[in-house]
Design an enzyme around this catalytic site. Structure first.
Site, PDB file in Angstrom:
ATOM      1  N   ARG A 123       0.801  -1.224   0.000  1.00 40.01           N
ATOM      2  CA  ARG A 123       0.000   0.000   0.000  1.00 40.01           C
ATOM      3  C   ARG A 123       0.833   1.273   0.000  1.00 40.01           C
ATOM      4  O   ARG A 123       0.550   2.221  -0.748  1.00 40.01           O
ATOM      5  CB  ARG A 123      -0.948   0.029   1.214  1.00 40.01           C
ATOM      6  CG  ARG A 123      -2.200  -0.764   1.008  1.00 40.01           C
ATOM      7  CD  ARG A 123      -2.681  -1.342   2.315  1.00 40.01           C
ATOM      8  NE  ARG A 123      -1.771  -2.386   2.728  1.00 40.01           N
ATOM      9  CZ  ARG A 123      -1.932  -3.676   2.426  1.00 40.01           C
ATOM     10  NH1 ARG A 123      -2.982  -4.057   1.789  1.00 40.01           N
ATOM     11  NH2 ARG A 123      -1.039  -4.576   2.795  1.00 40.01           N
ATOM     12  N   THR A 124       1.840   1.343   0.864  1.00 41.71           N
ATOM     13  CA  THR A 124       2.553   2.617   0.996  1.00 41.71           C
ATOM     14  C   THR A 124       3.232   2.994  -0.323  1.00 41.71           C
ATOM     15  O   THR A 124       3.072   4.110  -0.824  1.00 41.71           O
ATOM     16  CB  THR A 124       3.578   2.544   2.145  1.00 41.71           C
ATOM     17  OG1 THR A 124       2.888   2.153   3.333  1.00 41.71           O
ATOM     18  CG2 THR A 124       4.244   3.889   2.376  1.00 41.71           C
TER      19      THR A 124
ATOM     20  N   HIS B 128       5.901   5.981  11.258  1.00 45.34           N
ATOM     21  CA  HIS B 128       5.311   5.877   9.921  1.00 45.34           C
ATOM     22  C   HIS B 128       4.340   7.061   9.776  1.00 45.34           C
ATOM     23  O   HIS B 128       3.128   6.903   9.834  1.00 45.34           O
ATOM     24  CB  HIS B 128       4.571   4.537   9.807  1.00 45.34           C
ATOM     25  CG  HIS B 128       4.212   4.124   8.414  1.00 45.34           C
ATOM     26  ND1 HIS B 128       4.259   4.978   7.331  1.00 45.34           N
ATOM     27  CD2 HIS B 128       3.774   2.939   7.936  1.00 45.34           C
ATOM     28  CE1 HIS B 128       3.874   4.322   6.247  1.00 45.34           C
ATOM     29  NE2 HIS B 128       3.582   3.084   6.591  1.00 45.34           N
TER      30      HIS B 128
ATOM     31  N   LYS C 208      25.547  -4.815  -2.761  1.00 50.82           N
ATOM     32  CA  LYS C 208      26.989  -4.543  -2.821  1.00 50.82           C
ATOM     33  C   LYS C 208      27.535  -3.821  -1.593  1.00 50.82           C
ATOM     34  O   LYS C 208      28.713  -3.473  -1.548  1.00 50.82           O
ATOM     35  CB  LYS C 208      27.286  -3.694  -4.068  1.00 50.82           C
ATOM     36  CG  LYS C 208      26.840  -4.348  -5.359  1.00 50.82           C
ATOM     37  CD  LYS C 208      27.174  -3.493  -6.566  1.00 50.82           C
ATOM     38  CE  LYS C 208      26.656  -4.124  -7.845  1.00 50.82           C
ATOM     39  NZ  LYS C 208      26.917  -3.274  -9.011  1.00 50.82           N
TER      40      LYS C 208
ATOM     41  N   ARG D 283      11.655   3.826   2.766  1.00 50.08           N
ATOM     42  CA  ARG D 283      11.278   2.874   3.827  1.00 50.08           C
ATOM     43  C   ARG D 283      12.509   2.032   4.120  1.00 50.08           C
ATOM     44  O   ARG D 283      13.136   1.504   3.198  1.00 50.08           O
ATOM     45  CB  ARG D 283      10.127   1.989   3.378  1.00 50.08           C
ATOM     46  CG  ARG D 283       9.942   0.789   4.292  1.00 50.08           C
ATOM     47  CD  ARG D 283       8.672   0.032   4.012  1.00 50.08           C
ATOM     48  NE  ARG D 283       7.514   0.783   4.445  1.00 50.08           N
ATOM     49  CZ  ARG D 283       6.287   0.269   4.498  1.00 50.08           C
ATOM     50  NH1 ARG D 283       6.070  -0.980   4.139  1.00 50.08           N
ATOM     51  NH2 ARG D 283       5.266   1.004   4.897  1.00 50.08           N
TER      52      ARG D 283
HETATM   53  C1  NCD Z   1       2.384  -1.026   8.071  1.00 52.79           C
HETATM   54  C2  NCD Z   1       3.891  -0.844   8.129  1.00 52.79           C
HETATM   55  O1  NCD Z   1       4.599  -1.060   7.156  1.00 52.79           O
HETATM   56  O2  NCD Z   1       4.326  -0.411   9.191  1.00 52.79           O
HETATM   57  N1  NCD Z   1       1.930  -1.205   6.773  1.00 52.79           N
HETATM   58  C3  NCD Z   1       1.556  -0.107   6.047  1.00 52.79           C
HETATM   59  O3  NCD Z   1       2.373   0.726   5.719  1.00 52.79           O
HETATM   60  N2  NCD Z   1       0.262   0.046   5.768  1.00 52.79           N
HETATM   61  C4  NCD Z   1       1.845  -2.008   9.034  1.00 52.79           C
HETATM   62  C5  NCD Z   1       2.393  -3.404   9.051  1.00 52.79           C
HETATM   63  O4  NCD Z   1       3.297  -3.772   8.310  1.00 52.79           O
HETATM   64  O5  NCD Z   1       1.879  -4.182   9.872  1.00 52.79           O
END
Ligand code: NCD
Length: 304
Positions: free
Chosen positions: A54-55, A133, A84, A105
């Site tokens: 999703r993100t 997040h 590397k 991320r």
């Molecule tokens: C979350 C994350 O990556 O922290 N996912 C997201 O971005 N919607 C939650 C998760 O991984 O449980």
């Protein structure tokens, strides 16, 4: 430069800025449908060192709806950082020459902050370790406001893995700017760290802690539940001990108020019974779309 420089931590935003981001998101609802060219000269680089559905895809969808372009990788192994041994600093110094904004991320706490320190272009934190997040927290707030018509005056349960879950860390802090009652609901082993609870209280939050699903779901406007973060447990046996401890089932619906909504950042594993999906309480797939809207607002405020 836009109205926002970077988006690294929810701690960097005051209530005024959070409300401004949510208001901008509301303006994006029609833009998302009709599309726009306001970022047509801009390139967004997505650097994802951890899995995401999703993100990453909602950031990409948001950028494309604003007329911008997207480059990047979705897996650390295919980059020089993963394959590397390149440092994060060198990766950032490279990517800043290819793009106008970086969305990152990374499994390490502090990774987004460090990236921003090295970067000459804006950086957005799309998840840093178990720490934060921020764009998820903002889309969660936006979802609550859109679905409940307000945030002030509500009571909200944050449930599940409050220890390792980064979404609840950012959301708890973001909610602390509002006049809300917060129930932190987790088994003892997955309690939110006392330091974070203290910070929330310092910001004016009304917080109580409970340990059972029954107490979590009772008498609240919003239930925000989360996945137990298996990948962040130092010992998988500890995960096995708690993995089934906080499951919301259809039987629990009887304990809820009729107008209680259930949100979840997703992905879901076992903590939320799929039978709940077809009830009016389930709002987590509507919440997913708000990720596009909110991220359009953030991109516009930084690059527009
Ligand atoms: C979350 C994350 O990556 O922290 N996912 C997201 O971005 N919607 C939650 C998760 O991984 O449980």
């Amino acid at each position: 430069m836009g109205e926002l420089q970077n988006l690294i931590s929810i701690h960097d935003l005051d209530r005024k800025m959070i409300d401004h981001i949510l208001d901008t998101a509301a303006e994006m609802e029609s833009v998302a449908v009709n599309r726009s060219k306001i970022l047509d000269s801009k390139i967004m680089a997505v650097l994802f060192f951890e899995p995401s559905t999703r993100t990453r895809l909602s950031f990409e969808s948001a950028m494309l709806r604003l007329g911008g372009s997207v480059i990047g990788f979705a897996e650390a192994g295919v980059s020089s950082a993963g394959g590397k041994g390149e440092t994060l600093a060198d990766t950032i110094r490279t990517v800043e020459r290819y793009a106008d904004i970086i969305v990152i991320r990374h499994p390490l706490d502090g990774s987004a902050r460090v990236s921003a320190e090295f970067s000459k272009i804006p950086v957005i934190n799309a998840g840093s370790g178990s720490e934060e997040h921020p764009t998820q927290a903002l889309l969660d707030l936006y979802s609550i406001r859109k679905m409940k018509g307000k945030i002030d005056g509500l009571s909200i349960s944050l449930c599940g893995d409050l220890k390792y879950g980064r979404t609840v860390h950012s959301l708890g802090m973001a909610l602390s700017h509002y006049d809300v009652k917060i129930k932190l609901a987790a088994p003892q082993a997955l309690r939110m760290k006392p330091a974070i609870i203290e910070q929330m209280k310092k910001s004016g939050a009304d917080v109580v802690e409970v340990e059972t699903v029954e107490e979590a779901v009772k008498d609240v406007d919003v239930i925000y539940t989360t996945r137990i973060q298996k990948e962040r447990f130092p010992d998988v046996r500890e995960y096995d001990k708690v993995k089934d401890r906080f499951r919301i089932t259809v039987d629990d619906l009887n304990l809820m108020r009729e107008d209680t909504i259930i949100l979840h950042p997703l992905p879901r594993v076992d903590e939320l019974d799929p039978e709940i999906d077809n009830t009016p309480h389930a709002k987590y797939f509507d919440q997913v779309y708000n990720g596009v809207i909110l991220r359009m607002a953030v991109l516009k405020l930084i690059l527009g």
